[in-house]
Design an enzyme around this catalytic site. Structure first.
Site, PDB file in Angstrom:
ATOM      1  N   LYS A  14       0.826  -1.219   0.000  1.00  0.00           N
ATOM      2  CA  LYS A  14       0.000   0.000   0.000  1.00  0.00           C
ATOM      3  C   LYS A  14       0.859   1.268   0.000  1.00  0.00           C
ATOM      4  CE  LYS A  14      -2.131  -1.165   3.856  1.00  0.00           C
ATOM      5  NZ  LYS A  14      -1.561  -2.475   4.180  1.00  0.00           N
ATOM      6  N   ARG A  89      -9.389   0.339   9.410  1.00  0.00           N
ATOM      7  CA  ARG A  89      -8.956  -0.995   9.802  1.00  0.00           C
ATOM      8  C   ARG A  89     -10.078  -1.775  10.474  1.00  0.00           C
ATOM      9  NH1 ARG A  89      -3.477  -0.290   8.944  1.00  0.00           N
ATOM     10  NH2 ARG A  89      -2.039  -1.748   9.705  1.00  0.00           N
ATOM     11  N   ARG A 127      11.528  -6.666   4.831  1.00  0.00           N
ATOM     12  CA  ARG A 127      11.435  -5.228   5.089  1.00  0.00           C
ATOM     13  C   ARG A 127      12.024  -4.883   6.463  1.00  0.00           C
ATOM     14  NH1 ARG A 127       5.545  -2.383   4.867  1.00  0.00           N
ATOM     15  NH2 ARG A 127       5.333  -2.936   7.057  1.00  0.00           N
ATOM     16  N   ARG A 133      11.613  -1.077  11.690  1.00  0.00           N
ATOM     17  CA  ARG A 133      10.320  -1.227  12.353  1.00  0.00           C
ATOM     18  C   ARG A 133      10.306  -2.485  13.204  1.00  0.00           C
ATOM     19  NH1 ARG A 133       5.235  -0.159   8.432  1.00  0.00           N
ATOM     20  NH2 ARG A 133       4.319  -1.434  10.086  1.00  0.00           N
ATOM     21  N   ARG A 145      -0.450  -9.566  13.221  1.00  0.00           N
ATOM     22  CA  ARG A 145      -0.995  -8.494  12.372  1.00  0.00           C
ATOM     23  C   ARG A 145      -1.844  -9.077  11.245  1.00  0.00           C
ATOM     24  NH1 ARG A 145       4.469  -5.879  10.962  1.00  0.00           N
ATOM     25  NH2 ARG A 145       3.309  -4.552   9.517  1.00  0.00           N
TER      26      ARG A 145
HETATM   27  N1  UDP Z   1      -2.215   0.845  13.243  1.00  0.00           N
HETATM   28  C1  UDP Z   1      -3.458   0.941  13.825  1.00  0.00           C
HETATM   29  N2  UDP Z   1      -4.450   1.606  13.159  1.00  0.00           N
HETATM   30  C2  UDP Z   1      -4.245   2.176  11.940  1.00  0.00           C
HETATM   31  C3  UDP Z   1      -2.967   2.070  11.344  1.00  0.00           C
HETATM   32  C4  UDP Z   1      -1.973   1.396  12.025  1.00  0.00           C
HETATM   33  O1  UDP Z   1      -3.689   0.458  14.914  1.00  0.00           O
HETATM   34  O2  UDP Z   1      -5.173   2.797  11.383  1.00  0.00           O
HETATM   35  C5  UDP Z   1      -1.141   0.163  13.960  1.00  0.00           C
HETATM   36  C6  UDP Z   1      -1.261  -1.330  13.988  1.00  0.00           C
HETATM   37  O3  UDP Z   1      -0.702  -1.786  15.183  1.00  0.00           O
HETATM   38  C7  UDP Z   1      -0.405  -1.748  12.785  1.00  0.00           C
HETATM   39  C8  UDP Z   1       0.726  -0.749  12.851  1.00  0.00           C
HETATM   40  O4  UDP Z   1       0.112   0.448  13.334  1.00  0.00           O
HETATM   41  O5  UDP Z   1       0.042  -3.072  12.879  1.00  0.00           O
HETATM   42  C9  UDP Z   1       1.436  -0.479  11.529  1.00  0.00           C
HETATM   43  O6  UDP Z   1       0.515   0.045  10.614  1.00  0.00           O
HETATM   44  P1  UDP Z   1       0.865   0.214   9.064  1.00  0.00           P
HETATM   45  O7  UDP Z   1      -0.410   0.622   8.379  1.00  0.00           O
HETATM   46  O8  UDP Z   1       2.039   1.055   8.876  1.00  0.00           O
HETATM   47  O9  UDP Z   1       1.282  -1.233   8.681  1.00  0.00           O
HETATM   48  P2  UDP Z   1       1.292  -1.968   7.315  1.00  0.00           P
HETATM   49  O10 UDP Z   1      -0.029  -2.654   7.272  1.00  0.00           O
HETATM   50  O11 UDP Z   1       1.432  -0.924   6.239  1.00  0.00           O
HETATM   51  O12 UDP Z   1       2.445  -2.882   7.401  1.00  0.00           O
HETATM   52 MG    MG Z   2       2.033   0.756   5.289  1.00  0.00          MG
END
Ligand code: UDP
Ligand code: MG
Length: 189
Positions: A14, A89, A127, A133, A145
């Site tokens: 994304k 989310r 990554r 991270r 996740r």
């Molecule tokens: N996160 C969340 N709400 C959101 C976006 C992120 O709680 O709207 C938290 C959640 O713990 C997630 C972390 O932030 O695992 C990393 O989010 P990011 O969107 O950067 O992760 P990606 O899905 O892009 O790897």
């Molecule tokens: Mg992201």
């Protein structure tokens, strides 16, 4: 306005694709994950609260995330449109987003980057070697996740599908190939 949700599991690309889409379509990219990381780095109160969840691969509570997102949208009212990356989310977040965007023409489309889970775990571990991270370094956190995505986030695809707005785009291939697939969908809006 084009108000796009760029959707998909952690590691689906994304952020990478949003960066190119922003250039081509002149939209404002809002990544809630990036906003949290900015706050964590700067040790704000919001960052401290968010960190405890993010480090476990859990979601930050909806009220916190929604307020942060609203503030970012309200700070940038005069844009051609928005790309929401990593938000919504949960279904309550999607409902809050719909309410927020109602006076801006609503959500135009949800584009989902479709990538098999085994590929995602590999990508995130890779990554993690360079991203710094913490949530990309530990396979258990990565798996958590993915599980949170399946249980809490995936239903958002159906939520917008019943509104005729959800589209799946195959997210495996070269970055420019996937960008072309997304562009074709956006051009047909
Ligand atoms: N996160 C969340 N709400 C959101 C976006 C992120 O709680 O709207 C938290 C959640 O713990 C997630 C972390 O932030 O695992 C990393 O989010 P990011 O969107 O950067 O992760 P990606 O899905 O892009 O790897
Ligand atoms: Mg992201």
């Amino acid at each position: 306005m084009i108000n796009l949700i760029l959707f998909g599991p952690p590691g689906s690309g994304k952020g990478t694709q949003a960066a190119s889409l922003v250039d081509k379509y002149n939209l404002l990219h809002i990544s809630t994950g990036d906003l949290f990381r900015f706050n964590i780095k700067n040790e704000t109160a919001l960052g401290k609260e968010a960190k405890s969840y993010i480090d476990k691969g859990e979601l930050v509570p909806d009220s916190v995330t929604i307020n942060m997102l609203k503030a970012k949208v309200d700070e940038n009212p005069d844009v051609k449109g928005y790309i929401f990356d990593g938000f919504p989310r949960t279904i309550p977040q999607a409902e809050a987003l719909d309410a927020l965007m109602a006076e801006k023409g609503g959500i135009s489309s949800l584009l989902m980057l479709d990538v098999p889970e085994e590929e995602l775990v590999g990508r995130l571990l890779e990554r993690g070697k360079t991203s710094g991270r913490a949530d990309d370094l530990d396979e258990n956190i990565i798996r958590n996740r993915q599980e949170v995505y399946r249980n809490e986030t995936m239903p958002i695809f159906d939520y917008y599908f019943t509104k005729g707005k959800s589209v799946k785009v195959w997210g495996v291939g070269s970055i420019p190939m996937i960008f072309n697939r997304l562009s074709l969908e956006l051009d047909s809006l």
